[in-house]
Write a protein that holds these residues in place. Structure first.
Motif, PDB file in Angstrom:
ATOM      1  N   LEU A 220       0.814  -1.215   0.000  1.00  0.00           N
ATOM      2  CA  LEU A 220       0.000   0.000   0.000  1.00  0.00           C
ATOM      3  C   LEU A 220       0.850   1.269   0.000  1.00  0.00           C
ATOM      4  CD1 LEU A 220      -3.079  -0.554   2.367  1.00  0.00           C
ATOM      5  CD2 LEU A 220      -3.074  -0.203  -0.104  1.00  0.00           C
ATOM      6  N   LYS A 221       2.072   1.179   0.507  1.00  0.00           N
ATOM      7  CA  LYS A 221       2.946   2.347   0.566  1.00  0.00           C
ATOM      8  C   LYS A 221       3.637   2.616  -0.763  1.00  0.00           C
ATOM      9  CE  LYS A 221       3.897   1.485   5.464  1.00  0.00           C
ATOM     10  NZ  LYS A 221       4.939   1.104   6.468  1.00  0.00           N
ATOM     11  N   THR A 222       3.437   1.744  -1.734  1.00  0.00           N
ATOM     12  CA  THR A 222       4.089   1.890  -3.031  1.00  0.00           C
ATOM     13  C   THR A 222       3.349   2.904  -3.888  1.00  0.00           C
ATOM     14  OG1 THR A 222       4.670  -0.459  -2.895  1.00  0.00           O
ATOM     15  CG2 THR A 222       4.957   0.620  -5.028  1.00  0.00           C
ATOM     16  N   PRO A 223       4.044   3.810  -4.568  1.00  0.00           N
ATOM     17  CA  PRO A 223       3.378   4.794  -5.433  1.00  0.00           C
ATOM     18  C   PRO A 223       2.507   4.123  -6.493  1.00  0.00           C
ATOM     19  CG  PRO A 223       5.673   5.383  -5.121  1.00  0.00           C
ATOM     20  CD  PRO A 223       5.505   4.035  -4.504  1.00  0.00           C
ATOM     21  N   GLY A 224       1.282   4.630  -6.644  1.00  0.00           N
ATOM     22  CA  GLY A 224       0.372   4.122  -7.661  1.00  0.00           C
ATOM     23  C   GLY A 224      -0.419   2.896  -7.271  1.00  0.00           C
ATOM     24  N   ILE A 287       1.006   6.872 -11.595  1.00  0.00           N
ATOM     25  CA  ILE A 287       2.333   7.429 -11.326  1.00  0.00           C
ATOM     26  C   ILE A 287       2.655   8.537 -12.333  1.00  0.00           C
ATOM     27  CG2 ILE A 287       4.794   6.886 -11.328  1.00  0.00           C
ATOM     28  CD1 ILE A 287       4.058   4.096 -10.307  1.00  0.00           C
ATOM     29  N   ALA A 288       2.279   8.327 -13.602  1.00  0.00           N
ATOM     30  CA  ALA A 288       2.563   9.323 -14.640  1.00  0.00           C
ATOM     31  C   ALA A 288       1.766  10.602 -14.425  1.00  0.00           C
ATOM     32  CB  ALA A 288       2.252   8.731 -16.015  1.00  0.00           C
ATOM     33  N   ARG A 289       0.580  10.490 -13.801  1.00  0.00           N
ATOM     34  CA  ARG A 289      -0.246  11.681 -13.548  1.00  0.00           C
ATOM     35  C   ARG A 289       0.177  12.427 -12.280  1.00  0.00           C
ATOM     36  NH1 ARG A 289      -4.539   8.059 -14.923  1.00  0.00           N
ATOM     37  NH2 ARG A 289      -4.962   7.778 -12.697  1.00  0.00           N
ATOM     38  N   CYS A 290       0.981  11.801 -11.466  1.00  0.00           N
ATOM     39  CA  CYS A 290       1.383  12.394 -10.187  1.00  0.00           C
ATOM     40  C   CYS A 290       2.188  13.674 -10.423  1.00  0.00           C
ATOM     41  CB  CYS A 290       2.201  11.390  -9.388  1.00  0.00           C
ATOM     42  SG  CYS A 290       2.728  12.003  -7.782  1.00  0.00           S
ATOM     43  N   LYS A 291       1.942  14.684  -9.612  1.00  0.00           N
ATOM     44  CA  LYS A 291       2.656  15.953  -9.762  1.00  0.00           C
ATOM     45  C   LYS A 291       4.113  15.826  -9.348  1.00  0.00           C
ATOM     46  CE  LYS A 291      -1.420  18.884  -9.103  1.00  0.00           C
ATOM     47  NZ  LYS A 291      -2.042  19.965  -8.290  1.00  0.00           N
ATOM     48  N   ASN A 292       4.376  15.072  -8.300  1.00  0.00           N
ATOM     49  CA  ASN A 292       5.744  14.916  -7.792  1.00  0.00           C
ATOM     50  C   ASN A 292       6.355  13.609  -8.302  1.00  0.00           C
ATOM     51  OD1 ASN A 292       5.505  17.326  -6.273  1.00  0.00           O
ATOM     52  ND2 ASN A 292       4.427  16.192  -4.666  1.00  0.00           N
ATOM     53  N   LYS A 293       6.624  13.572  -9.587  1.00  0.00           N
ATOM     54  CA  LYS A 293       7.191  12.367 -10.195  1.00  0.00           C
ATOM     55  C   LYS A 293       8.692  12.313  -9.953  1.00  0.00           C
ATOM     56  CE  LYS A 293       5.412  13.384 -14.289  1.00  0.00           C
ATOM     57  NZ  LYS A 293       4.260  14.281 -14.043  1.00  0.00           N
ATOM     58  N   GLU A 298       9.937  11.136 -15.089  1.00  0.00           N
ATOM     59  CA  GLU A 298       9.861  12.317 -15.952  1.00  0.00           C
ATOM     60  C   GLU A 298      10.708  12.146 -17.203  1.00  0.00           C
ATOM     61  OE1 GLU A 298      11.001  15.620 -13.576  1.00  0.00           O
ATOM     62  OE2 GLU A 298       9.002  15.849 -12.653  1.00  0.00           O
ATOM     63  N   GLU A 299      11.870  11.541 -17.038  1.00  0.00           N
ATOM     64  CA  GLU A 299      12.779  11.377 -18.175  1.00  0.00           C
ATOM     65  C   GLU A 299      12.219  10.387 -19.186  1.00  0.00           C
ATOM     66  OE1 GLU A 299      16.152  11.885 -20.567  1.00  0.00           O
ATOM     67  OE2 GLU A 299      15.280  13.080 -18.956  1.00  0.00           O
ATOM     68  N   ILE A 300      11.679   9.271 -18.727  1.00  0.00           N
ATOM     69  CA  ILE A 300      11.183   8.277 -19.683  1.00  0.00           C
ATOM     70  C   ILE A 300       9.901   8.747 -20.359  1.00  0.00           C
ATOM     71  CG2 ILE A 300       9.722   6.883 -18.132  1.00  0.00           C
ATOM     72  CD1 ILE A 300      11.034   4.419 -19.528  1.00  0.00           C
TER      73      ILE A 300
END
Length: 339
Positions: A220-224, A287-293, A298-300
């Motif tokens: 649950l603590k994993t992003p996305g 994850i791609a929609r997250c503001k703090n990526k 961001e690079e990929i």
């Protein structure tokens, strides 16, 4: 199997509804081929020393495996597709038991034996999956029927919930539509709403069961990752040791392209589609929609087409959750992995 000395016997078992075929070899090399009825199957292994038993993963294999392990034996469940190349001779129960025995000693990847908690969790997930499919099927069915009357609705569930009441009112007020048609459509819509409520209830029940599973809170603590995905990962990674590394797990759930070749030429085919892959791709979209990526995300996203980037993010996420399950650590303790 690196060390066979701990076992007093080895068996390949061909499961069936009524009669099981057993190919049993003692530590001294004595071979026994036996057919056992369902009620007598466990008696063959009762009061024996620890045995290594191979079976194909099928509908009843998990239950038999748990019962055999309760007797002190070790059970290896093998994927049927991986066992098939070891068949020799004609197709019958006797030869099937022998090929399962051979496959067990040739490095075939195992299917984990699930605990009763994981079994119950997987059952609820399968019920939810079927309810969801039925719900979507019936919604599309109603949309198609209403289109015949000139009423067009959006594809999303929100659009259906928003527009269905007014659509039925329009249909009722029209003079060229039989009241029987309007009544039957109303009954169908009520059944759809019942499925929507049942799906919500199943989500709550799945989350309740998953809270008692190992690594659920870490997932649950994993992003996305949300409660539904965390519950799915508890089932997929109930025994992470069956995968050699995170890359193997990512390929298992369909996040790596397939390849085929002949004559020195190899071709990379498409990535297979399945429910687990779809769920992790949805996590990648979150994850791609997250503001703090992260910088890597961001690079990929900048370098690759969006769909390609999403698969790469999902692939990396799969590797990370495997490492978390294998080490029993949370996401914050994980080192950054490359995709």
């Amino acid at each position: 199997m690196d060390n066979h000395t701990q076992y007093l016997g080895f068996a390949g078992v061909d499961l069936a509804k009524k009669v099981m075929q057993i190919h049993f070899v003692t530590e001294d090399g004595e071979i026994t081929d036996k057919s056992a009825k369902r009620a007598e199957f466990l008696d063959f292994f009762r009061n024996r020393g620890k045995c290594l038993i191979g079976m194909e993963a099928c509908g009843s294999s998990q239950d038999w495996a748990r019962k055999l392990e309760a007797m002190g034996h070790e059970v290896h469940l093998l994927p049927p597709k991986a066992v098939k190349p070891f068949v020799s001779g004609q197709k019958n129960d006797h030869n099937d038991a022998i090929r399962i025995y051979k496959a067990m000693f040739n490095g075939v990847r195992r299917v984990p034996v699930k605990s009763t908690e994981i079994r119950d969790l997987q059952t609820l997930r399968r019920i939810r999956s079927q309810v969801t499919k039925d719900k979507v099927k019936e919604i599309n069915h109603v949309r198609g029927l209403l289109a015949e009357y000139g009423i067009v609705m959006g594809k999303s569930l929100n659009a259906f919930n928003k527009d269905i009441s007014s659509a039925l009112e329009i249909l009722t007020e029209r003079g060229d539509v039989s009241p029987l048609v309007a009544e039957e459509l109303r009954t169908t819509v009520q059944a759809i709403k019942a499925k929507i409520e049942r799906q919500k209830k199943l989500d709550q029940e799945i989350e309740q069961l998953a809270r008692g599973c190992k690594n659920y809170e870490n997932f649950l603590k994993t992003p996305g990752v949300g409660p539904f995905t965390a519950a799915m990962l508890c089932v997929l990674l109930c025994d992470p040791s069956i995968f050699a590394n995170g890359r193997q797990f990512a390929a298992y759930i369909g996040l790596a392209p397939r390849s085929r070749g002949s004559g020195g030429k190899n071709y990379v085919t498409g990535i297979p589609s399945n429910e687990s892959r779809a769920v992790l791709v949805e996590c990648a979209q979150a994850i791609a929609r997250c503001k703090n990526k992260s910088l890597w995300v961001e690079e990929i996203l900048r370098r690759k087409p969006k769909k390609v980037a999403l698969i790469a993010i999902a692939n990396k996420l799969a590797r990370q959750v495997w490492a978390m399950a294998n080490k029993g650590e949370s996401f914050k303790q994980m080192a950054v992995l490359t995709a």
